[in-house]
Design an enzyme around this catalytic site. Structure first.
Site, PDB file in Angstrom:
ATOM      1  N   ARG A 189     -12.791  -0.027  -4.112  1.00  0.00           N
ATOM      2  CA  ARG A 189     -11.900   0.748  -5.166  1.00  0.00           C
ATOM      3  C   ARG A 189     -12.378   0.774  -6.316  1.00  0.00           C
ATOM      4  O   ARG A 189     -12.879  -0.066  -7.087  1.00  0.00           O
ATOM      5  CB  ARG A 189     -10.126  -0.335  -5.374  1.00  0.00           C
ATOM      6  CG  ARG A 189      -9.454   0.480  -6.229  1.00  0.00           C
ATOM      7  CD  ARG A 189      -8.365  -0.504  -6.307  1.00  0.00           C
ATOM      8  NE  ARG A 189      -7.157   0.243  -7.112  1.00  0.00           N
ATOM      9  CZ  ARG A 189      -5.970  -0.347  -7.210  1.00  0.00           C
ATOM     10  NH1 ARG A 189      -6.015  -1.544  -6.890  1.00  0.00           N
ATOM     11  NH2 ARG A 189      -4.978   0.419  -7.811  1.00  0.00           N
ATOM     12  N   GLN A 244      -0.192 -14.589 -10.883  1.00  0.00           N
ATOM     13  CA  GLN A 244      -0.833 -14.661  -9.617  1.00  0.00           C
ATOM     14  C   GLN A 244      -2.399 -14.910  -9.760  1.00  0.00           C
ATOM     15  O   GLN A 244      -3.022 -13.978 -10.376  1.00  0.00           O
ATOM     16  CB  GLN A 244      -0.680 -13.503  -8.649  1.00  0.00           C
ATOM     17  CG  GLN A 244      -1.153 -13.655  -7.183  1.00  0.00           C
ATOM     18  CD  GLN A 244      -1.011 -12.310  -6.434  1.00  0.00           C
ATOM     19  OE1 GLN A 244      -0.212 -11.801  -6.698  1.00  0.00           O
ATOM     20  NE2 GLN A 244      -1.508 -12.257  -5.267  1.00  0.00           N
ATOM     21  N   GLU A 279      -9.098  -7.159  -8.831  1.00  0.00           N
ATOM     22  CA  GLU A 279      -9.666  -6.722  -9.772  1.00  0.00           C
ATOM     23  C   GLU A 279      -8.983  -6.239 -10.835  1.00  0.00           C
ATOM     24  O   GLU A 279      -9.253  -6.184 -12.158  1.00  0.00           O
ATOM     25  CB  GLU A 279     -10.466  -5.540  -9.414  1.00  0.00           C
ATOM     26  CG  GLU A 279     -11.562  -5.159 -10.186  1.00  0.00           C
ATOM     27  CD  GLU A 279     -12.668  -4.251  -9.566  1.00  0.00           C
ATOM     28  OE1 GLU A 279     -13.468  -3.831 -10.401  1.00  0.00           O
ATOM     29  OE2 GLU A 279     -12.715  -4.094  -8.448  1.00  0.00           O
ATOM     30  N   ARG A 300      -5.970  -7.235 -11.885  1.00  0.00           N
ATOM     31  CA  ARG A 300      -5.601  -8.634 -12.709  1.00  0.00           C
ATOM     32  C   ARG A 300      -6.521  -8.881 -13.772  1.00  0.00           C
ATOM     33  O   ARG A 300      -6.508  -9.234 -14.897  1.00  0.00           O
ATOM     34  CB  ARG A 300      -4.889  -9.767 -12.124  1.00  0.00           C
ATOM     35  CG  ARG A 300      -3.628  -9.639 -11.413  1.00  0.00           C
ATOM     36  CD  ARG A 300      -3.240 -10.420 -10.299  1.00  0.00           C
ATOM     37  NE  ARG A 300      -3.863  -9.962  -9.223  1.00  0.00           N
ATOM     38  CZ  ARG A 300      -4.185 -10.862  -8.121  1.00  0.00           C
ATOM     39  NH1 ARG A 300      -4.114 -12.175  -8.144  1.00  0.00           N
ATOM     40  NH2 ARG A 300      -4.649 -10.247  -6.952  1.00  0.00           N
TER      41      ARG A 300
END
Length: 301
Positions: A56, A78, A96, A98
């Site tokens: 990504r 999380q 990634e 977060r």
């Protein structure tokens, strides 16, 4: 918002005792200690490096800013997942968005699950985690499938089992990688849908493929409109002959839909050839002996 007002990651009471334990500071000498696997630690963001295997590469800026604002207000709910590289050095496996949002929010520390993984396992984990997201476009998913198959030595069947997807879905996505770069980019930019892309990928004539793509963009054609154009004009260079007593039999919309569904099922080009007398052929194309055996196995299921 001042740095004092920023929320600490929401990990619950009593975490400080865990963080102060030497068991959470894994070194290369104690990576075999199973007690640290899956543990959660509050890690310095500066000690974490990005995952080079993450397929990504693009993030929606508005959505990332919303997540940044949420983290700045409520903290991390999380934890991310990292692997230990050495003392006070970690590499991101998943999470990634977060991680990036936490950096933008100015956090100095972030909660993380600590795992031990070699490079291939790490690549597989990162790809599978990304495939299961809902906001990936079809090309990103196709690239992830391709990397899993090529770099993790998975067959399409094994990949289908691992990510709980049908093999047909995987095949349809992989076929998109055969499209010209111009059309793939349009899929990534959400200018056309996967339905448009699937219709275009079945066209063998590259010039005709691009011309139809340009019409989809310029005229904002729906998938059904595009499919109708393909049915009506499979060979635009061939002029219609007027004064013929016998007209070429027409493949009905129902029959065309069937060939499309059948083609998707066997992951091969399927054609109906009709004669004026009413008879004809249903043709399934294959590229090799192996491809033929694969199709036979699907039909025998």
């Amino acid at each position: 918002m001042s740095s004092n007002s920023k929320k600490r990651p929401a990990l619950g009471k009593g975490l400080s005792a865990l963080l102060e334990s030497s068991q959470t500071d894994i070194t290369s000498d104690d990576l075999s200690d199973a007690s640290v696997l899956g543990s959660v630690a509050l890690l310095p963001i500066s000690a974490i490096e990005a995952n080079p295997f993450n397929p990504r590469t693009r993030f929606e800026e508005d959505a990332l800013q919303e997540l940044t604002d949420s983290i700045a207000t409520h903290g991390i709910i999380q934890p991310i997942t990292v692997r230990k590289l050495g003392r006070n050095k970690y590499q991101l496996i998943s999470g990634e968005r977060r991680f990036k949002a936490s950096q933008k929010a100015g956090l100095k520390e972030i909660p993380a699950y600590i795992r031990v993984a070699n490079d291939q396992t790490m690549l597989e984990m990162a790809l599978v985690e990304n495939i299961q997201r809902q906001d990936l476009n079809a090309i990103e998913v196709a690239l992830s499938y391709h990397r899993l198959i090529q770099e993790c030595n998975l067959t399409q069947e094994k990949l289908a089992q691992q990510i709980s997807k049908s093999r047909t879905s995987i095949t349809n996505h992989l076929r998109l990688l055969k499209l010209p770069a111009k059309i793939q980019l349009a899929v990534r930019e959400n200018e056309i849908s996967m339905g448009h892309a699937r219709a275009l990928v079945g066209i063998d004539d590259g010039d005709f493929q691009i011309s139809l793509f340009d019409r989809v963009i310029e005229e904002k054609l729906s998938v059904r409109d595009l499919e109708q154009l393909i049915r009506d004009d499979k060979n635009p260079a061939e002029e219609k002959q007027p004064n013929k007593k016998e007209e070429k039999p027409v493949v009905t919309e129902q029959q065309s839909d069937f060939t499309q569904e059948f083609s998707d099922k066997v992951a091969a080009k399927v054609q109906i050839k009709k004669q004026p007398t009413g008879n004809g052929k249903l043709i399934i194309n294959f590229n090799s002996e192996v491809d033929l055996n694969r199709i036979i196995e699907i039909l025998n299921d």
